[in-house]
Design a protein around this motif. Structure first.
Motif, PDB file in Angstrom:
ATOM      1  N   ALA A 176       0.833  -1.205   0.000  1.00  0.00           N
ATOM      2  CA  ALA A 176       0.000   0.000   0.000  1.00  0.00           C
ATOM      3  C   ALA A 176       0.868   1.256   0.000  1.00  0.00           C
ATOM      4  O   ALA A 176       0.560   2.248  -0.663  1.00  0.00           O
ATOM      5  N   HIS A 177       1.977   1.210   0.745  1.00  0.00           N
ATOM      6  CA  HIS A 177       2.884   2.363   0.787  1.00  0.00           C
ATOM      7  C   HIS A 177       3.481   2.646  -0.582  1.00  0.00           C
ATOM      8  O   HIS A 177       3.711   3.811  -0.934  1.00  0.00           O
ATOM      9  N   GLU A 178       3.739   1.588  -1.357  1.00  0.00           N
ATOM     10  CA  GLU A 178       4.299   1.755  -2.698  1.00  0.00           C
ATOM     11  C   GLU A 178       3.231   2.090  -3.735  1.00  0.00           C
ATOM     12  O   GLU A 178       3.546   2.268  -4.915  1.00  0.00           O
ATOM     13  N   GLY A 179       1.986   2.172  -3.310  1.00  0.00           N
ATOM     14  CA  GLY A 179       0.915   2.509  -4.244  1.00  0.00           C
ATOM     15  C   GLY A 179       0.413   1.337  -5.056  1.00  0.00           C
ATOM     16  O   GLY A 179      -0.241   1.530  -6.089  1.00  0.00           O
ATOM     17  N   LEU A 180       0.693   0.112  -4.604  1.00  0.00           N
ATOM     18  CA  LEU A 180       0.247  -1.074  -5.341  1.00  0.00           C
ATOM     19  C   LEU A 180      -1.158  -1.440  -4.878  1.00  0.00           C
ATOM     20  O   LEU A 180      -1.391  -1.658  -3.694  1.00  0.00           O
ATOM     21  N   ASN A 181      -2.099  -1.512  -5.828  1.00  0.00           N
ATOM     22  CA  ASN A 181      -3.469  -1.896  -5.506  1.00  0.00           C
ATOM     23  C   ASN A 181      -4.010  -2.772  -6.630  1.00  0.00           C
ATOM     24  O   ASN A 181      -3.341  -3.030  -7.629  1.00  0.00           O
ATOM     25  N   TRP A 182      -5.263  -3.257  -6.452  1.00  0.00           N
ATOM     26  CA  TRP A 182      -5.821  -4.172  -7.437  1.00  0.00           C
ATOM     27  C   TRP A 182      -5.981  -3.498  -8.799  1.00  0.00           C
ATOM     28  O   TRP A 182      -5.787  -4.116  -9.836  1.00  0.00           O
ATOM     29  N   ARG A 183      -6.343  -2.221  -8.801  1.00  0.00           N
ATOM     30  CA  ARG A 183      -6.506  -1.523 -10.071  1.00  0.00           C
ATOM     31  C   ARG A 183      -5.179  -1.452 -10.822  1.00  0.00           C
ATOM     32  O   ARG A 183      -5.112  -1.686 -12.023  1.00  0.00           O
ATOM     33  N   ARG A 184      -4.117  -1.151 -10.093  1.00  0.00           N
ATOM     34  CA  ARG A 184      -2.806  -1.067 -10.736  1.00  0.00           C
ATOM     35  C   ARG A 184      -2.361  -2.444 -11.229  1.00  0.00           C
ATOM     36  O   ARG A 184      -1.775  -2.561 -12.315  1.00  0.00           O
ATOM     37  N   LEU A 185      -2.628  -3.485 -10.437  1.00  0.00           N
ATOM     38  CA  LEU A 185      -2.278  -4.834 -10.878  1.00  0.00           C
ATOM     39  C   LEU A 185      -3.015  -5.213 -12.157  1.00  0.00           C
ATOM     40  O   LEU A 185      -2.441  -5.800 -13.080  1.00  0.00           O
ATOM     41  N   ARG A 186      -4.314  -4.880 -12.220  1.00  0.00           N
ATOM     42  CA  ARG A 186      -5.084  -5.183 -13.432  1.00  0.00           C
ATOM     43  C   ARG A 186      -4.521  -4.416 -14.627  1.00  0.00           C
ATOM     44  O   ARG A 186      -4.461  -4.947 -15.739  1.00  0.00           O
ATOM     45  N   ALA A 187      -4.118  -3.173 -14.393  1.00  0.00           N
ATOM     46  CA  ALA A 187      -3.551  -2.378 -15.478  1.00  0.00           C
ATOM     47  C   ALA A 187      -2.254  -2.984 -15.981  1.00  0.00           C
ATOM     48  O   ALA A 187      -2.000  -3.040 -17.189  1.00  0.00           O
ATOM     49  N   LEU A 188      -1.419  -3.485 -15.059  1.00  0.00           N
ATOM     50  CA  LEU A 188      -0.164  -4.114 -15.456  1.00  0.00           C
ATOM     51  C   LEU A 188      -0.413  -5.376 -16.265  1.00  0.00           C
ATOM     52  O   LEU A 188       0.268  -5.646 -17.254  1.00  0.00           O
ATOM     53  N   VAL A 189      -1.401  -6.164 -15.829  1.00  0.00           N
ATOM     54  CA  VAL A 189      -1.710  -7.400 -16.552  1.00  0.00           C
ATOM     55  C   VAL A 189      -2.229  -7.089 -17.948  1.00  0.00           C
ATOM     56  O   VAL A 189      -1.839  -7.708 -18.943  1.00  0.00           O
ATOM     57  N   LYS A 190      -3.130  -6.108 -18.035  1.00  0.00           N
ATOM     58  CA  LYS A 190      -3.673  -5.745 -19.342  1.00  0.00           C
ATOM     59  C   LYS A 190      -2.602  -5.199 -20.270  1.00  0.00           C
ATOM     60  O   LYS A 190      -2.610  -5.441 -21.466  1.00  0.00           O
ATOM     61  N   ALA A 191      -1.679  -4.447 -19.704  1.00  0.00           N
ATOM     62  CA  ALA A 191      -0.597  -3.896 -20.524  1.00  0.00           C
ATOM     63  C   ALA A 191       0.357  -4.978 -20.982  1.00  0.00           C
ATOM     64  O   ALA A 191       1.047  -4.815 -21.994  1.00  0.00           O
ATOM     65  N   GLY A 192       0.410  -6.089 -20.221  1.00  0.00           N
ATOM     66  CA  GLY A 192       1.290  -7.178 -20.603  1.00  0.00           C
ATOM     67  C   GLY A 192       2.748  -6.895 -20.358  1.00  0.00           C
ATOM     68  O   GLY A 192       3.616  -7.568 -20.912  1.00  0.00           O
ATOM     69  N   GLU A 193       3.036  -5.899 -19.514  1.00  0.00           N
ATOM     70  CA  GLU A 193       4.412  -5.525 -19.238  1.00  0.00           C
ATOM     71  C   GLU A 193       4.594  -5.361 -17.738  1.00  0.00           C
ATOM     72  O   GLU A 193       4.522  -4.258 -17.210  1.00  0.00           O
ATOM     73  N   PRO A 194       4.840  -6.461 -17.003  1.00  0.00           N
ATOM     74  CA  PRO A 194       4.999  -6.375 -15.559  1.00  0.00           C
ATOM     75  C   PRO A 194       6.180  -5.521 -15.128  1.00  0.00           C
ATOM     76  O   PRO A 194       6.214  -5.030 -14.016  1.00  0.00           O
ATOM     77  N   ASN A 195       7.171  -5.326 -16.011  1.00  0.00           N
ATOM     78  CA  ASN A 195       8.354  -4.556 -15.655  1.00  0.00           C
ATOM     79  C   ASN A 195       8.253  -3.102 -16.088  1.00  0.00           C
ATOM     80  O   ASN A 195       9.249  -2.390 -16.166  1.00  0.00           O
ATOM     81  N   ARG A 196       7.045  -2.640 -16.431  1.00  0.00           N
ATOM     82  CA  ARG A 196       6.867  -1.264 -16.841  1.00  0.00           C
ATOM     83  C   ARG A 196       7.279  -0.325 -15.709  1.00  0.00           C
ATOM     84  O   ARG A 196       7.113  -0.621 -14.538  1.00  0.00           O
ATOM     85  N   ALA A 197       7.800   0.828 -16.074  1.00  0.00           N
ATOM     86  CA  ALA A 197       8.253   1.792 -15.075  1.00  0.00           C
ATOM     87  C   ALA A 197       7.101   2.201 -14.182  1.00  0.00           C
ATOM     88  O   ALA A 197       5.950   2.222 -14.607  1.00  0.00           O
ATOM     89  N   PRO A 198       7.378   2.542 -12.900  1.00  0.00           N
ATOM     90  CA  PRO A 198       6.297   2.898 -11.970  1.00  0.00           C
ATOM     91  C   PRO A 198       5.458   4.064 -12.458  1.00  0.00           C
ATOM     92  O   PRO A 198       4.249   4.090 -12.271  1.00  0.00           O
ATOM     93  N   GLU A 199       6.087   5.094 -13.122  1.00  0.00           N
ATOM     94  CA  GLU A 199       5.323   6.233 -13.584  1.00  0.00           C
ATOM     95  C   GLU A 199       4.303   5.820 -14.627  1.00  0.00           C
ATOM     96  O   GLU A 199       3.146   6.231 -14.604  1.00  0.00           O
TER      97      GLU A 199
END
Length: 209
Positions: A176-199
């Motif tokens: 939570a401190h790093e800003g990781l939430n379910w919405r962000r996880l879904r966005a990473l999965v949809k983008a298909g790039e788990p190593n995408r930069a945090p910004e």
């Protein structure tokens, strides 16, 4: 006797695999040269994507396996592995000691066998409910070491909770401190790039409906 034979076979296989993986950075360029030939087996529209995807995978693996590409690096990797697994074995020993006899009579070799079985069980999750580590630990305690079913069941659940789930106690607040939430996880999965930069990940999560 069967466990000892199986352990020797697995040990030899692990050493052979480590040697093969240590040579992976040298093998990766040869595999890359084979990618165009393999890609020709696919439809034309998928060839370029396949080559790019496999190129990233091979490069990532080659870079990762450089950590064991020399004898000193391999020895350091083994030392770090011992530092990781020794506390886990100690945890199994503390839990076994806490239950009293007959659990507390398990020796170091018994605990290592039990831990190994639990790790193997973690690879076989049951659909919908999981339960691989618990079931394999329960089976090992009752069938290999003669622990009563009631004690073995409680011990299996407790070991699973301590070794597998306790990481959530510090992990969830840190996530939570790093800003990781379910919405962000879904966005990473949809983008298909788990190593995408945090910004970029944050922008994806913010723009998602």
């Amino acid at each position: 006797a069967g466990i000892k034979t199986g352990g020797l076979i697995l040990c030899a296989g692990a050493v052979g695999m480590a040697i093969a993986l240590a040579q992976f950075p040298r093998i990766a360029p040869l595999l890359m040269k084979l990618m165009p030939a393999i890609a020709r087996l696919l439809p034309l529209r998928r060839r370029s994507g396949f080559e790019a995807f496999m190129g990233k995978i091979l490069a990532s693996f080659a870079e990762g396996f450089r950590s064991i590409s020399t004898v000193p690096r391999f020895a350091a990797s083994m030392a770090y592995s011992v530092l990781v697994w020794a506390p886990v074995v100690l945890t199994y020993g503390v839990v076994a000691w806490g239950f009293g006899p007959p659990m507390s009579t398990l020796g170091l070799r018994d605990l290592v066998v039990l831990l190994s079985a639990s790790v193997v069980g973690s690879l076989a999750q049951l659909p919908g409910v999981g339960g691989g580590p618990q079931l394999v630990t329960l089976f090992s305690l009752t069938q290999f070491f003669g622990i009563p079913l009631e004690v073995a069941t409680t011990a299996a659940i407790l070991l699973w909770a301590i070794c597998y789930m306790s990481v959530l106690i510090p992990g969830l607040p840190l996530a939570a401190h790093e800003g990781l939430n379910w919405r962000r996880l879904r966005a990473l999965v949809k983008a298909g790039e788990p190593n995408r930069a945090p910004e970029e990940s944050s922008n994806l999560a913010a723009n998602e409906p």
